[in-house]
Design a protein around this motif. Structure first.
Motif, PDB file in Angstrom:
ATOM      1  N   GLY A 220       1.108  -1.149  -0.058  1.00 31.14           N
ATOM      2  CA  GLY A 220      -0.029  -0.061   0.093  1.00 31.14           C
ATOM      3  C   GLY A 220       0.971   1.283  -0.278  1.00 31.14           C
ATOM      4  N   ARG A 221       2.016   1.265   0.238  1.00 25.33           N
ATOM      5  CA  ARG A 221       3.228   2.156   0.098  1.00 25.33           C
ATOM      6  C   ARG A 221       3.346   2.758  -1.280  1.00 25.33           C
ATOM      7  NH1 ARG A 221       7.714   2.161   4.355  1.00 25.33           N
ATOM      8  NH2 ARG A 221       7.768   4.361   3.646  1.00 25.33           N
ATOM      9  N   PHE A 222       3.570   4.144  -1.353  1.00 24.06           N
ATOM     10  CA  PHE A 222       3.614   4.715  -2.999  1.00 24.06           C
ATOM     11  C   PHE A 222       5.204   4.235  -3.426  1.00 24.06           C
ATOM     12  CE2 PHE A 222       0.544   7.476  -1.602  1.00 24.06           C
ATOM     13  CZ  PHE A 222       0.040   7.780  -2.864  1.00 24.06           C
ATOM     14  N   LEU A 223       5.444   3.788  -4.711  1.00 23.72           N
ATOM     15  CA  LEU A 223       6.398   3.490  -5.246  1.00 23.72           C
ATOM     16  C   LEU A 223       7.566   4.984  -5.159  1.00 23.72           C
ATOM     17  CD1 LEU A 223       5.368   1.966  -8.527  1.00 23.72           C
ATOM     18  CD2 LEU A 223       5.865   0.860  -6.441  1.00 23.72           C
ATOM     19  N   PRO A 224       8.799   4.398  -5.248  1.00 24.52           N
ATOM     20  CA  PRO A 224       9.713   5.573  -5.089  1.00 24.52           C
ATOM     21  C   PRO A 224       9.754   6.619  -6.200  1.00 24.52           C
ATOM     22  CG  PRO A 224      10.857   3.422  -4.896  1.00 24.52           C
ATOM     23  CD  PRO A 224       9.485   3.150  -5.278  1.00 24.52           C
ATOM     24  N   ALA A 225      10.071   7.788  -5.985  1.00 22.96           N
ATOM     25  CA  ALA A 225       9.780   8.700  -6.825  1.00 22.96           C
ATOM     26  C   ALA A 225      10.363   8.555  -8.605  1.00 22.96           C
ATOM     27  CB  ALA A 225      10.219  10.183  -6.627  1.00 22.96           C
ATOM     28  N   ASP A 226      11.309   7.943  -8.610  1.00 20.24           N
ATOM     29  CA  ASP A 226      11.916   7.710  -9.857  1.00 20.24           C
ATOM     30  C   ASP A 226      11.234   6.632 -10.465  1.00 20.24           C
ATOM     31  OD1 ASP A 226      12.496   5.787  -7.934  1.00 20.24           O
ATOM     32  OD2 ASP A 226      14.851   5.388  -9.058  1.00 20.24           O
ATOM     33  N   LEU A 227      10.531   5.525 -10.050  1.00 21.27           N
ATOM     34  CA  LEU A 227       9.721   4.617 -10.426  1.00 21.27           C
ATOM     35  C   LEU A 227       8.353   5.340 -10.845  1.00 21.27           C
ATOM     36  CD1 LEU A 227      10.267   1.380  -8.480  1.00 21.27           C
ATOM     37  CD2 LEU A 227      11.448   2.290 -10.496  1.00 21.27           C
ATOM     38  N   LEU A 228       7.817   6.071 -10.029  1.00 16.85           N
ATOM     39  CA  LEU A 228       6.712   6.839 -10.499  1.00 16.85           C
ATOM     40  C   LEU A 228       6.817   7.738 -11.707  1.00 16.85           C
ATOM     41  CD1 LEU A 228       5.094   7.776  -6.826  1.00 16.85           C
ATOM     42  CD2 LEU A 228       3.955   6.249  -8.640  1.00 16.85           C
ATOM     43  N   ARG A 229       7.846   8.590 -11.685  1.00 17.38           N
ATOM     44  CA  ARG A 229       8.391   9.372 -12.712  1.00 17.38           C
ATOM     45  C   ARG A 229       8.406   8.546 -14.025  1.00 17.38           C
ATOM     46  NH1 ARG A 229      11.472  12.346  -9.115  1.00 17.38           N
ATOM     47  NH2 ARG A 229      13.165  11.149  -9.594  1.00 17.38           N
ATOM     48  N   GLU A 230       8.852   7.183 -13.985  1.00 17.21           N
ATOM     49  CA  GLU A 230       9.065   6.313 -15.293  1.00 17.21           C
ATOM     50  C   GLU A 230       7.818   5.787 -15.501  1.00 17.21           C
ATOM     51  OE1 GLU A 230      11.289   2.097 -16.302  1.00 17.21           O
ATOM     52  OE2 GLU A 230      11.692   3.161 -14.313  1.00 17.21           O
ATOM     53  N   ARG A 231       7.112   5.445 -14.671  1.00 12.88           N
ATOM     54  CA  ARG A 231       5.455   5.063 -14.925  1.00 12.88           C
ATOM     55  C   ARG A 231       4.583   6.176 -15.740  1.00 12.88           C
ATOM     56  NH1 ARG A 231       0.001   4.786 -12.066  1.00 12.88           N
ATOM     57  NH2 ARG A 231      -1.100   3.307 -13.449  1.00 12.88           N
ATOM     58  N   PHE A 232       4.823   7.321 -15.334  1.00 11.50           N
ATOM     59  CA  PHE A 232       4.119   8.453 -15.700  1.00 11.50           C
ATOM     60  C   PHE A 232       4.626   8.879 -17.046  1.00 11.50           C
ATOM     61  CE2 PHE A 232       2.464   8.977 -11.577  1.00 11.50           C
ATOM     62  CZ  PHE A 232       1.341   8.888 -11.381  1.00 11.50           C
ATOM     63  N   ALA A 233       5.910   8.822 -17.274  1.00  9.04           N
ATOM     64  CA  ALA A 233       6.626   9.174 -18.619  1.00  9.04           C
ATOM     65  C   ALA A 233       6.510   8.059 -19.601  1.00  9.04           C
ATOM     66  CB  ALA A 233       8.087   9.383 -18.509  1.00  9.04           C
ATOM     67  N   GLN A 234       6.175   6.929 -19.380  1.00  9.33           N
ATOM     68  CA  GLN A 234       5.729   5.841 -20.247  1.00  9.33           C
ATOM     69  C   GLN A 234       4.052   6.120 -20.845  1.00  9.33           C
ATOM     70  OE1 GLN A 234       6.313   2.189 -18.096  1.00  9.33           O
ATOM     71  NE2 GLN A 234       8.599   2.121 -18.679  1.00  9.33           N
ATOM     72  N   LEU A 235       3.527   6.974 -19.949  1.00  8.90           N
ATOM     73  CA  LEU A 235       1.970   7.086 -20.361  1.00  8.90           C
ATOM     74  C   LEU A 235       2.087   8.398 -21.106  1.00  8.90           C
ATOM     75  CD1 LEU A 235       0.459   6.177 -16.937  1.00  8.90           C
ATOM     76  CD2 LEU A 235       0.233   4.930 -19.287  1.00  8.90           C
ATOM     77  N   GLY A 236       3.121   9.371 -21.007  1.00  2.03           N
ATOM     78  CA  GLY A 236       2.910  10.513 -21.667  1.00  2.03           C
ATOM     79  C   GLY A 236       2.873  11.761 -20.651  1.00  2.03           C
ATOM     80  N   ALA A 237       2.785  11.574 -19.469  1.00  4.75           N
ATOM     81  CA  ALA A 237       2.824  12.506 -18.496  1.00  4.75           C
ATOM     82  C   ALA A 237       4.122  12.929 -17.921  1.00  4.75           C
ATOM     83  CB  ALA A 237       1.963  12.334 -17.338  1.00  4.75           C
ATOM     84  N   THR A 238       4.440  13.905 -18.087  1.00  6.49           N
ATOM     85  CA  THR A 238       5.622  14.846 -17.687  1.00  6.49           C
ATOM     86  C   THR A 238       5.233  16.241 -17.224  1.00  6.49           C
ATOM     87  OG1 THR A 238       6.679  15.559 -19.739  1.00  6.49           O
ATOM     88  CG2 THR A 238       7.091  13.291 -19.231  1.00  6.49           C
ATOM     89  N   ASP A 239       6.391  16.766 -16.541  1.00  8.06           N
ATOM     90  CA  ASP A 239       6.311  18.048 -16.353  1.00  8.06           C
ATOM     91  C   ASP A 239       6.400  18.896 -17.291  1.00  8.06           C
ATOM     92  OD1 ASP A 239       8.966  18.017 -16.531  1.00  8.06           O
ATOM     93  OD2 ASP A 239       9.445  18.759 -14.607  1.00  8.06           O
ATOM     94  N   ALA A 240       6.613  18.628 -18.396  1.00  7.31           N
ATOM     95  CA  ALA A 240       6.559  19.401 -19.752  1.00  7.31           C
ATOM     96  C   ALA A 240       5.286  19.602 -20.497  1.00  7.31           C
ATOM     97  CB  ALA A 240       7.680  18.815 -20.830  1.00  7.31           C
ATOM     98  N   VAL A 241       4.281  19.068 -19.946  1.00  8.60           N
ATOM     99  CA  VAL A 241       2.965  19.136 -20.662  1.00  8.60           C
ATOM    100  C   VAL A 241       1.990  19.123 -19.389  1.00  8.60           C
ATOM    101  CG1 VAL A 241       3.487  17.529 -22.474  1.00  8.60           C
ATOM    102  CG2 VAL A 241       2.526  16.501 -20.388  1.00  8.60           C
ATOM    103  N   ASP A 242       0.680  19.795 -19.727  1.00  9.13           N
ATOM    104  CA  ASP A 242      -0.127  20.117 -18.968  1.00  9.13           C
ATOM    105  C   ASP A 242      -0.886  18.788 -18.658  1.00  9.13           C
ATOM    106  OD1 ASP A 242      -0.153  22.682 -18.536  1.00  9.13           O
ATOM    107  OD2 ASP A 242      -1.497  23.203 -20.264  1.00  9.13           O
ATOM    108  N   VAL A 243      -0.979  18.362 -17.496  1.00  9.50           N
ATOM    109  CA  VAL A 243      -1.632  16.933 -16.638  1.00  9.50           C
ATOM    110  C   VAL A 243      -2.811  17.371 -16.013  1.00  9.50           C
ATOM    111  CG1 VAL A 243      -0.776  14.977 -15.579  1.00  9.50           C
ATOM    112  CG2 VAL A 243       0.678  16.122 -17.046  1.00  9.50           C
ATOM    113  N   GLY A 244      -3.614  16.463 -16.217  1.00 13.36           N
ATOM    114  CA  GLY A 244      -4.859  16.485 -15.391  1.00 13.36           C
ATOM    115  C   GLY A 244      -5.332  14.997 -14.836  1.00 13.36           C
TER     116      GLY A 244
END
Length: 290
Positions: A220-244
């Motif tokens: 139930g604990r959150f994945l480490p930040a680097d793994l979360l960044r990797e997960r979202f980047a694979q989906l196309g969600a980064t801090d370079a685009v507007d995300v919702g």
């Protein structure tokens, strides 16, 4: 609408949004001690207050997600934003003040806790954290619990809405076309194969499925930040685009916003989510993977 990229600095907050059991134990031994809010909530099953009464962190105050953290259900959604005055009153009853840190928790995976974290941040509280792993993580770490309900003095929290970006239906549709709109629900609900709650199955056209279960481990604990960044980047969600993000009623989507915050990616919450989207029969519905 989400903030333009140039205005996104600070949206993830200066206080790290998570705290683990050992770190919280140390905070509770210092000054000022954080206000503890127990927001255990179950979509099906016994009310969260029953779990609270059986045992909770010492000093924790129960907050009801349906009553205190959301407005009445209706066309705006099943868990719309609460009225500012009502939320302020609920938080003051729980002992929340503007100058005192707050730690919120639920059973384990932070789904309900994330909604309270987000709502407090939206209404202007700057020092809110979620207990990573929740009540079960606290117990597993050998920390004490109690059934005794504390006597809490009133807080002085003042609700100032608008401190985090939100989306309405039009904003969500625009973001699905021109940015990145994440659907936090389970894949079968996204595809329209199963819809146990809302009257219409499917998803917002252009949205990308990112189930919240993928944000946490088996504990139930959150994945480490680097793994979360990797997960979202694979989906196309980064801090370079507007995300919702959206979900069924704006609860698990807040969990997505929290995971994005841990990953360093600001994002807007469609609070009304799917329950608001399908309230308007003119809104288009997509099914399948796309």
């Amino acid at each position: 609408m989400p903030l333009p990229n140039s205005d996104k600095r600070g949206q993830t907050g200066d206080v790290h949004p998570l705290v683990d059991a050992p770190a919280l134990d140390r905070l509770l031994r210092g000054e000022p001690t954080p206000v503890l809010l127990d927001v255990r909530w179950h979509l099906a099953g016994p009310p969260g207050i029953d779990s609270y009464r059986r045992g909770h962190l010492p000093g924790a105050v129960f907050v009801d997600l349906d009553r205190d953290v959301a407005g009445p259900p209706g066309p705006a959604g099943r868990h719309p934003l609460p009225d500012a005055a009502a939320f302020e009153a609920a938080m003051r009853r729980a002992g929340v003040s503007g100058d005192r840190p707050v730690v919120v928790y639920d059973d384990a995976d932070s789904t309900a806790a994330a909604r309270l974290w987000w709502t407090l941040r939206y209404f202007g509280h700057e020092r809110v954290r979620v207990l990573d792993g929740g009540y079960h993580g606290w117990v597993d770490a050998g920390r004490p619990v109690t059934a005794e309900e504390p006597q809490v003095g009133p807080g002085d929290f003042t609700a100032r809405p608008g401190r985090l970006p939100v989306l309405d239906a039009a904003g969500a549709a625009a973001l699905a076309k021109g940015g990145m709109l994440l659907d936090a629900r389970a894949p079968e609900r996204f595809r329209g194969e199963n819809e146990p709650v809302d009257p219409v199955a499917g998803h917002i056209p252009g949205a990308v499925n990112a189930p919240t279960l993928g944000n946490v481990g088996v504990d139930g604990r959150f994945l480490p930040a680097d793994l979360l960044r990797e997960r979202f980047a694979q989906l196309g969600a980064t801090d370079a685009v507007d995300v919702g993000a959206y979900c069924g009623s704006g609860v698990t989507a807040a969990h997505e916003i929290l995971a994005l915050s841990v990953a360093g990616i600001p994002a807007a919450l469609y609070v009304g989510s799917w329950s608001n989207w399908v309230a308007d029969p003119t809104n288009p519905v997509a099914t399948g993977e796309d």
